[in-house]
Enzyme design. Structure first.
Site, PDB file in Angstrom:
ATOM      1  N   TYR A 168       5.682  20.866  29.834  1.00 15.94           N
ATOM      2  CA  TYR A 168       5.265  21.229  28.788  1.00 15.94           C
ATOM      3  C   TYR A 168       6.378  22.449  28.089  1.00 15.94           C
ATOM      4  O   TYR A 168       5.496  23.451  28.065  1.00 15.94           O
ATOM      5  CB  TYR A 168       4.451  20.677  28.260  1.00 15.94           C
ATOM      6  CG  TYR A 168       4.252  19.129  27.759  1.00 15.94           C
ATOM      7  CD1 TYR A 168       4.975  19.046  26.423  1.00 15.94           C
ATOM      8  CD2 TYR A 168       3.695  18.152  28.297  1.00 15.94           C
ATOM      9  CE1 TYR A 168       5.794  17.137  25.825  1.00 15.94           C
ATOM     10  CE2 TYR A 168       3.671  16.711  27.760  1.00 15.94           C
ATOM     11  CZ  TYR A 168       4.503  16.629  26.937  1.00 15.94           C
ATOM     12  OH  TYR A 168       4.979  15.031  26.120  1.00 15.94           O
ATOM     13  N   ARG A 219      21.530  14.663  33.431  1.00 16.28           N
ATOM     14  CA  ARG A 219      22.169  13.819  32.082  1.00 16.28           C
ATOM     15  C   ARG A 219      20.921  14.850  31.209  1.00 16.28           C
ATOM     16  O   ARG A 219      20.075  15.553  32.038  1.00 16.28           O
ATOM     17  CB  ARG A 219      21.246  12.448  32.818  1.00 16.28           C
ATOM     18  CG  ARG A 219      21.725  12.237  34.120  1.00 16.28           C
ATOM     19  CD  ARG A 219      20.591  10.465  33.260  1.00 16.28           C
ATOM     20  NE  ARG A 219      22.212  10.022  32.551  1.00 16.28           N
ATOM     21  CZ  ARG A 219      23.604   9.770  33.030  1.00 16.28           C
ATOM     22  NH1 ARG A 219      23.709   9.709  34.581  1.00 16.28           N
ATOM     23  NH2 ARG A 219      24.607   8.248  32.221  1.00 16.28           N
ATOM     24  N   LYS A 265      28.917  14.627  32.461  1.00 15.82           N
ATOM     25  CA  LYS A 265      29.604  14.098  32.884  1.00 15.82           C
ATOM     26  C   LYS A 265      31.263  15.009  33.182  1.00 15.82           C
ATOM     27  O   LYS A 265      30.830  14.993  34.477  1.00 15.82           O
ATOM     28  CB  LYS A 265      30.513  13.551  31.465  1.00 15.82           C
ATOM     29  CG  LYS A 265      29.595  12.375  30.943  1.00 15.82           C
ATOM     30  CD  LYS A 265      30.370  11.109  29.132  1.00 15.82           C
ATOM     31  CE  LYS A 265      29.142  10.242  28.566  1.00 15.82           C
ATOM     32  NZ  LYS A 265      29.408  10.298  27.651  1.00 15.82           N
ATOM     33  N   THR A 289      27.680  16.073  26.831  1.00 18.28           N
ATOM     34  CA  THR A 289      26.871  15.499  27.258  1.00 18.28           C
ATOM     35  C   THR A 289      26.485  16.288  28.437  1.00 18.28           C
ATOM     36  O   THR A 289      28.006  17.361  28.161  1.00 18.28           O
ATOM     37  CB  THR A 289      27.090  14.450  28.170  1.00 18.28           C
ATOM     38  OG1 THR A 289      28.518  14.150  28.045  1.00 18.28           O
ATOM     39  CG2 THR A 289      26.807  13.090  27.084  1.00 18.28           C
ATOM     40  N   GLU A 308       7.378  22.706  24.552  1.00 15.29           N
ATOM     41  CA  GLU A 308       7.730  22.100  23.034  1.00 15.29           C
ATOM     42  C   GLU A 308       8.362  23.259  23.164  1.00 15.29           C
ATOM     43  O   GLU A 308       6.383  24.964  23.186  1.00 15.29           O
ATOM     44  CB  GLU A 308       6.370  21.396  22.317  1.00 15.29           C
ATOM     45  CG  GLU A 308       6.747  19.810  22.737  1.00 15.29           C
ATOM     46  CD  GLU A 308       5.719  19.260  22.406  1.00 15.29           C
ATOM     47  OE1 GLU A 308       4.766  19.814  21.103  1.00 15.29           O
ATOM     48  OE2 GLU A 308       6.062  18.007  22.138  1.00 15.29           O
ATOM     49  N   ASP A 324      32.990  16.167  19.537  1.00 13.01           N
ATOM     50  CA  ASP A 324      32.026  15.246  20.501  1.00 13.01           C
ATOM     51  C   ASP A 324      33.007  15.500  21.825  1.00 13.01           C
ATOM     52  O   ASP A 324      34.081  14.990  21.891  1.00 13.01           O
ATOM     53  CB  ASP A 324      31.246  14.009  19.859  1.00 13.01           C
ATOM     54  CG  ASP A 324      30.337  13.212  21.508  1.00 13.01           C
ATOM     55  OD1 ASP A 324      30.288  14.659  22.158  1.00 13.01           O
ATOM     56  OD2 ASP A 324      30.202  12.437  21.103  1.00 13.01           O
TER      57      ASP A 324
END
Ligand SMILES: *Cc1c(COP(=O)(O)O)cnc(C)c1O
Length: 418
Positions: free
Chosen positions: A55, A237, A231, A228, A57, A201
């Protein structure tokens, strides 16, 4: 990795069998969905690493949990590499996907009810560009510009008039099914005139910008670029938000704590790996070949009486009007090609009279095929298979024979990491 997979084989044969099936499917077919790719073996290894246990954060140096010595290192590496690759002042590498990344931008820089100008969805815009079914489409007021389907051009006099009338807070360009490049300077000039922020984008073509084969909106003074990472960039991802120093704090706060909790540090590590790869000559060569393959494939399809939306391509993708060319709707065309192990996706065309699940075309692209080493000569062969099968959708003997040919052909092109 191999060890971990043998645990899986022993303890969960159902998932293991599906995984092996997917591996085989990816090996024995030609992947032409333009948003897909085969990632680097190092990325697969990093994704399956112990970073998934952690974790983190917060941001490097400012976390809400202890034990961050190595996560801070990799997130800093990923951010610094992103700044080099995309020539930008600030990078946020935490978005969990492309959709989250775009939401974080809108929510961080706009107020509910604000107006955003974006490409019409049937002309190439993405769901996250304010589709009425999306939450963002309800929160913000999206106004649309369109393209001329004959050549893909955009009437910037009209865009300017509409911008002056609707006073957008942001002008967004970028696309998911538009086979041309964007005139960033024209968008930027209009945005400056109406006082709007500029956003691209670049999800589909981020890898081609990284590889130097397509123009970088940052070089035209754009405020925000999103992409992204899975791609054309060939990474895990995820999503990247690239922006000016001035917007950095708003963007970071919007991603965390605004929208997300803990980042997926295994994906962040894999993004760092990808962004080092993206700086190699090999990757530049890859990006160049993706575009060359797309041009060759488009030309070969047109020579075989296939109607392409906008008449060709300037990027890695093309949209085939299958109704006009073959009398098949997009769903039928996708199914015929599935039968011969050529994977594509049904696609609406500009102002499509048909519904989204039975649209008038399909969309294909070259990033994945190029990763396997296919070159221009292979695109000629591919065009022949596509056209012959779509012209003879009910000829089971032909489809069976083509499937065998495609499978044999694929053996010549190894999938990285398999
Ligand atoms: C793929 C894509 C996205 C969304 O990415 P996900 O990771 O599927 O959420 C956003 N914008 C554009 C233009 C895309 O092509």
């Amino acid at each position: 990795m191999t060890d971990n997979l043998s645990y899986l084989e022993e303890n969960d044969p159902a998932v293991f069998t599906a995984l092996k099936g997917e591996e085989q499917r990816q090996k024995s077919g030609i992947e032409l969905i333009p948003s897909e790719n085969y990632t680097f073996p190092e990325v697969l290894a990093t994704l399956g690493s112990v970073f998934t246990n952690k974790y983190s954060e917060g941001y490097p140096g400012r976390r809400y949990y202890g034990g961050q010595e190595f996560t801070d290192q990799i997130e800093t590496l990923a951010r610094e590499r992103a700044k080099v690759v995309f020539n930008c002042e600030h990078a946020n590498v935490q978005p969990l996907s492309g959709s989250a990344m775009n939401q974080a931008v809108y929510l961080g820089l706009l107020e509910p009810g604000d107006t955003v100008m974006a490409m019409d969805l049937s002309h190439g815009g993405h769901l996250t560009h304010g589709a009425p079914v999306s939450h963002m489409g309800k929160l913000f007021n999206f106004v649309r510009y369109v393209t001329d389907p004959s050549d893909g051009s955009i009437d910037f006099n009209q865009v300017r008039k509409d911008a002056l009338a609707s006073k957008p807070k942001m002008i967004l360009c970028g696309y998911t099914s538009y086979p041309r490049d964007v005139d960033y300077a024209a968008f930027k000039a209009i945005a400056d005139e109406v006082g709007a922020l500029t956003m691209t984008d670049a999800s589909h073509f981020g890898g081609l910008v990284a590889g130097g084969s397509m123009r970088n909106p940052i070089d035209f003074g754009f405020d925000v670029v999103t992409t992204t990472t899975h791609k054309s960039l060939r990474g895990p991802r995820g999503g990247l938000i690239l922006c000016t120093k001035k917007l950095a704090s708003k963007i970071d706060k919007s991603v965390f704590p605004g929208l997300q909790g803990g980042p997926h540090m295994n994906a962040v590590a894999a993004i760092a790996v990808t962004l080092l790869k993206a700086q190699t000559d090999e990757f530049k060569q890859y990006a160049h070949q993706v575009l060359s393959n797309a041009k060759t494939l488009a030309t070969a399809l047109i020579e075989n009486q296939t109607a392409l939306v906008t008449g060709g391509t300037d990027n890695h993708m093309m949209v085939l009007n299958t109704v006009e060319s073959f009398g098949l709707d997009g769903r039928m065309a996708e199914e015929v090609l599935d039968k011969v192990n050529i994977t594509t996706n049904k696609q609406i065309i500009p102002d499509d009279p048909n519904p989204p699940l039975r649209p008038s075309g399909i969309r294909i692209g070259t990033p994945a095929a190029t990763t396997r080493g296919m070159v221009d000569a292979d695109m000629q062969q591919l065009a022949q298979w596509i056209v012959t099968c779509l012209q003879n959708p009910e000829d089971e003997a032909l489809l069976g024979q083509t499937r065998d040919e495609v499978t044999a052909f694929c053996e010549r092109f190894p999938v990285p990491g398999l």
